[in-house]
Write a protein that holds these residues in place. Sequence first.
Motif: not given
Length: 431
Positions: A73, A99, A101, A25-26, A107
């Motif tokens: 992205g 990427p 979501t 994850d981010d 994200k």
Amino acid sequence: MKQLDITNVFEFITEKIDMGLCAIDDSGRVIVFNKKMRELTGESLEQVTHRFVSQSLDFNLEQNMLQKVFASGQAISHVKQTFWNENGEEVSLINDYYPFTLNDGTKIAIQFSRDVTQQEFLMDRPLSRYGAPLTFDIITAVSKSMKQVIQQAKIAAFGRIPVMLVGESGTGKDMIAEGIHHELVEKNDRFITLICRRNEETLLTQIEKYIAEEKKYTFFAERIEYLSMPAQERIIELLESYQDRHHVFIASIGEDPIDLIQNGRLSKNLYYLFSNLTIQVPSLRERREDIKPFIDDYFARRRSNYGIHIKGLAPEVEELFLTYDWPGNLKELEVLLDDISALLTNEDFVDMTLVPAYFKWKLNKAQPISHDTANLFDFSHQELQPLDEYMRKVEDHYIQYALQLNDGNISQTAKSLGIHRQGLQYRLKRK
């Protein structure tokens, strides 16, 4: 209809699939790190989590790529990565990054990794595809010069002394090196090939790591002249520092060592270190009597492994192979036999129709191409032909012209024509 919870199914697939999967994850938290990826990197989930959080530099390519995916992205495809994993193994991967979501808005970035280590290895060493240890009994050698090479190599194995193998590219120096390893009376734990055309900093790090271990290794530095002089001097320091470890060191070069030293491409000290025994591996054109036995052995293995009927070469092809100079030596011969084998169906013998066009071009055996195309388009003095027959003539002419422009290179010609290599080979075979 009752909605099924298939979470366990996805977990099962993730663990069983033969592709490395990693997702973060981010915040850098690792949420997927499957079994295949653990095998490829030699890391546990805990280790990789710590690495991503601490931004360790050991294997930072995927971290950089995943961060780029977050930032842009956009997916990033076909990124090649070669590194030494935690198990001390050299690994080559082709990575794709995407990427994604989740339903809750989180994200993530996902890495898919295909293991191409073996393909890379075989590209560098196509003569090693025997499916068994490369002992001297496997090496096909009937010539006096190659028998002498093997005898010298056995002496090196008996004395566990450093060896310098000298010979043109493709002569089978790697086979001799591995033969020495398997001939050792007191067996070593592992045969390690060091491809000196790759990142020398990584290579030196791995030599330093292995050489300090208690295990006994056989090191084969392939084309050591490709290393910079500082790297060669560093190898000398390492070898002299660990002489008591009972490792076996073998190196190969592609040219005369004196010429390499004079041209500043080979360290004199490094050569002296290996000069206890220098073995000259002759080119294939210097030992033509080894060509037919090698071909016979190749097809014997094909019959055994794939159940094909092929018995050997037709007389005209055999004569061709015995008189050709083979500038690429055994490697060129085996790659050619591979290309021929890809076209085999139920044939008993390889005739000229199965010899690839690029090889015919090398031999100047292909019919010269006329640049006068007028006859193809002059319909005033001839009857109409069936359309498929006429179109085949035009296609054959165009393919021959493309081959000429690309010096007979099949892959490049296929690319320039916008067709697959196999498609071009099919068209050439039907002629």
